[in-house]
Structure formats: C-alpha cells, structure tokens
Write a protein that holds these residues in place. Structure first.
Motif, short mmCIF file in Angstrom:
data_model
loop_
_atom_site.label_atom_id
_atom_site.label_comp_id
_atom_site.label_asym_id
_atom_site.label_seq_id
_atom_site.Cartn_x
_atom_site.Cartn_y
_atom_site.Cartn_z
N GLU A 135 0.80 -1.22 0.00
CA GLU A 135 0.00 0.00 0.00
C GLU A 135 0.84 1.27 0.00
O GLU A 135 0.35 2.32 -0.39
CB GLU A 135 -0.92 0.02 1.22
CG GLU A 135 -1.97 -1.05 1.24
CD GLU A 135 -2.79 -1.01 2.52
OE1 GLU A 135 -2.95 0.08 3.11
OE2 GLU A 135 -3.26 -2.07 2.93
N GLY A 136 2.08 1.18 0.47
CA GLY A 136 2.90 2.38 0.61
C GLY A 136 4.19 2.31 -0.17
O GLY A 136 4.66 1.23 -0.51
N THR A 137 4.74 3.47 -0.47
CA THR A 137 6.05 3.54 -1.13
C THR A 137 6.98 4.39 -0.27
O THR A 137 6.58 5.40 0.30
CB THR A 137 5.96 4.17 -2.53
OG1 THR A 137 5.40 5.47 -2.42
CG2 THR A 137 5.10 3.33 -3.45
N VAL A 138 8.23 3.95 -0.19
CA VAL A 138 9.24 4.66 0.59
C VAL A 138 10.25 5.27 -0.36
O VAL A 138 10.77 4.58 -1.24
CB VAL A 138 9.96 3.71 1.57
CG1 VAL A 138 11.01 4.46 2.37
CG2 VAL A 138 8.97 3.04 2.51
N SER A 139 10.51 6.56 -0.20
CA SER A 139 11.54 7.26 -0.98
C SER A 139 12.60 7.77 -0.03
O SER A 139 12.28 8.29 1.04
CB SER A 139 10.93 8.45 -1.71
OG SER A 139 9.86 8.06 -2.52
N VAL A 140 13.87 7.61 -0.41
CA VAL A 140 14.99 8.09 0.41
C VAL A 140 15.93 8.86 -0.51
O VAL A 140 16.23 8.42 -1.61
CB VAL A 140 15.75 6.91 1.06
CG1 VAL A 140 16.91 7.42 1.90
CG2 VAL A 140 14.82 6.05 1.89
N TRP A 141 16.38 10.03 -0.05
CA TRP A 141 17.31 10.84 -0.84
C TRP A 141 18.27 11.55 0.10
O TRP A 141 17.93 11.87 1.24
CB TRP A 141 16.56 11.84 -1.71
CG TRP A 141 15.78 12.84 -0.94
CD1 TRP A 141 16.19 14.08 -0.54
CD2 TRP A 141 14.46 12.69 -0.42
NE1 TRP A 141 15.21 14.71 0.18
CE2 TRP A 141 14.12 13.87 0.27
CE3 TRP A 141 13.51 11.66 -0.47
CZ2 TRP A 141 12.90 14.05 0.90
CZ3 TRP A 141 12.29 11.85 0.16
CH2 TRP A 141 12.00 13.03 0.82
N PRO A 142 19.53 11.78 -0.34
CA PRO A 142 20.49 12.52 0.48
C PRO A 142 20.04 13.97 0.63
O PRO A 142 19.67 14.60 -0.35
CB PRO A 142 21.80 12.44 -0.28
CG PRO A 142 21.56 11.53 -1.42
CD PRO A 142 20.10 11.31 -1.58
N ALA A 143 20.05 14.48 1.84
CA ALA A 143 19.65 15.87 2.09
C ALA A 143 20.89 16.77 2.17
O ALA A 143 20.99 17.73 1.43
CB ALA A 143 18.82 15.96 3.36
N TRP A 144 21.82 16.45 3.07
CA TRP A 144 23.06 17.22 3.17
C TRP A 144 24.09 16.40 3.93
O TRP A 144 23.78 15.41 4.55
CB TRP A 144 22.84 18.59 3.80
CG TRP A 144 22.34 18.60 5.20
CD1 TRP A 144 23.08 18.60 6.34
CD2 TRP A 144 20.98 18.61 5.64
NE1 TRP A 144 22.27 18.61 7.44
CE2 TRP A 144 20.97 18.62 7.04
CE3 TRP A 144 19.75 18.60 4.98
CZ2 TRP A 144 19.80 18.62 7.80
CZ3 TRP A 144 18.59 18.60 5.73
CH2 TRP A 144 18.63 18.62 7.11
N GLU A 145 25.35 16.86 3.84
CA GLU A 145 26.46 16.15 4.47
C GLU A 145 27.42 17.16 5.07
O GLU A 145 27.69 18.20 4.49
CB GLU A 145 27.18 15.30 3.42
CG GLU A 145 28.33 14.50 3.97
CD GLU A 145 28.94 13.59 2.92
OE1 GLU A 145 28.56 12.41 2.88
OE2 GLU A 145 29.78 14.07 2.15
N VAL A 146 27.93 16.83 6.26
CA VAL A 146 28.92 17.67 6.92
C VAL A 146 30.16 16.81 7.13
O VAL A 146 30.10 15.75 7.75
CB VAL A 146 28.40 18.19 8.29
CG1 VAL A 146 29.48 18.97 9.00
CG2 VAL A 146 27.15 19.02 8.10
N ARG A 147 31.29 17.27 6.58
CA ARG A 147 32.55 16.53 6.70
C ARG A 147 33.43 17.20 7.74
O ARG A 147 33.47 18.42 7.84
CB ARG A 147 33.28 16.49 5.37
CG ARG A 147 32.58 15.66 4.34
CD ARG A 147 33.50 15.42 3.15
NE ARG A 147 32.92 14.44 2.27
CZ ARG A 147 33.08 13.12 2.41
NH1 ARG A 147 33.81 12.65 3.38
NH2 ARG A 147 32.52 12.29 1.56
N ASP A 148 34.15 16.36 8.48
CA ASP A 148 35.17 16.86 9.39
C ASP A 148 36.40 15.97 9.21
O ASP A 148 36.41 15.09 8.37
CB ASP A 148 34.68 16.90 10.84
CG ASP A 148 34.31 15.53 11.39
OD1 ASP A 148 34.56 14.52 10.72
OD2 ASP A 148 33.79 15.47 12.50
N GLY A 149 37.42 16.19 9.99
CA GLY A 149 38.66 15.44 9.83
C GLY A 149 38.49 13.94 10.03
O GLY A 149 39.19 13.15 9.43
#
Length: 180
Positions: free
Chosen positions: A16-30
C-alpha cells in the motif's frame, strides 16, 4: 474514536505504501562525515510520513518525523520496519557481503553483538584473511568496507580499523599510502 485520527501503520500492508529516500546534506570533518537523508513514506489515500535520518559513525538515527495524519506511539515504533530497508540501502549499509544484517547498535538488536564486544571471530592469520575478504567484497559491492567488517566481526569501529590494519600488515590488503 481517537484511533481514527491516527495513521495506523500496523493495519497497512507494504504494497500500500512507497518509501523514498534521498540525500539531504552532508557535513565533513577530519574524522569522517555526518550525512542526513530525507525519507518519505506515502500511501495512495494521501497519508504521508516525512522524516530526517542521520548517519554518523555507522549508526542511523531518526531526527525528525512529521506525519499526516498523526502517528500514534505504536505507529512510531512500526515506522522503523517500513523505512529500514530502503534507508539502509541508501546509506550504503544494507546487507553486508556475507548476507547478515548490519549492526545498528540499537538495544533491540538481539542477534548483533554490541559495539566493542568480543565475538567468535578467529584471531591471527585466519582472522586477518577473513577481514580482508569482507573488506574486498564490500568494496566490490560499493558499500563501506569498514562497516562491513564491523558487522561481520561484531566489533566497534576502532577495533575493526585495527583488524583492517593487521590484515594490511599481514599482506592480505594493499597499503593505503606508499611509504617513503
């Protein structure tokens, strides 16, 4: 009467349902990166759940959930079952090369060894060889090899990195940098 105003995920079927996933943002550090993903669960009747998931250090956490109609506490618990597979696939920590599920570090993971705990993983040369196999298989599949080793061994990130280093020293994996 109050139940009618909730989404009732437990009464719905996956078809009955569909799931969508997408990258929103990324924070990099050392030391690495923290990545946020947008997750949407939609149903044909217009019901919808939007969430933000964060991936850091191999752990996935849900930070924000909005639903129309509202989620009950039981629905909130059931939400994990609905979004877990697509979210892990998008994060690159789906199933690991040996087919086992990833260690999410959640208290409910009865089958997974807690992070840093001992396991039945062999030591010595045999353990180094198996770590190298897991590492290379994960690379070939395009998933994070460190997470694959963590999941396979049942150890935390530091111990898994140490095992990978031992596999490199034993000659089962190539050096990361050329020595001068």
């Amino acid at each position: 009467m109050l139940e009618a105003s909730f989404l009732n995920l437990s009464d719905r079927r996956p078809a009955e349902g569909t799931v969508s996933v997408w990258p929103a943002w990324e924070v990099r550090d050392g030391a690495g990166a923290t990545t946020w993903f947008g997750v949407r669960l939609e149903f044909g009747d217009g019901a919808r759940v939007d969430a933000h998931a964060v991936v850091t250090g191999g752990c996935v956490s849900i930070e924000d959930v909005r639903a129309e109609p509202a989620l009950s506490l039981d629905d909130l618990a059931a939400l994990a079952d609905w979004i877990e597979g697509p979210l892990f696939d998008a994060c690159g920590i789906g199933s690991v090369p040996d087919g086992t599920e990833p260690d999410t570090g959640e208290p409910g993971d009865a089958d997974a060894a807690p992070s840093g705990a001992g396991s039945d993983w062999p030591g010595g040369v045999e353990g180094c060889r198996l770590v190298a196999q897991q590492y290379r298989a994960a690379q070939e599949q395009g998933i994070d090899p460190v997470l694959a080793v963590m999941s396979a061994t049942g150890h935390g990130r530091r111990k898994s990195l140490r095992l990978i280093g031992q596999a490199r020293d034993a000659g089962f994996l190539t050096r990361r940098r050329a020595r001068r």
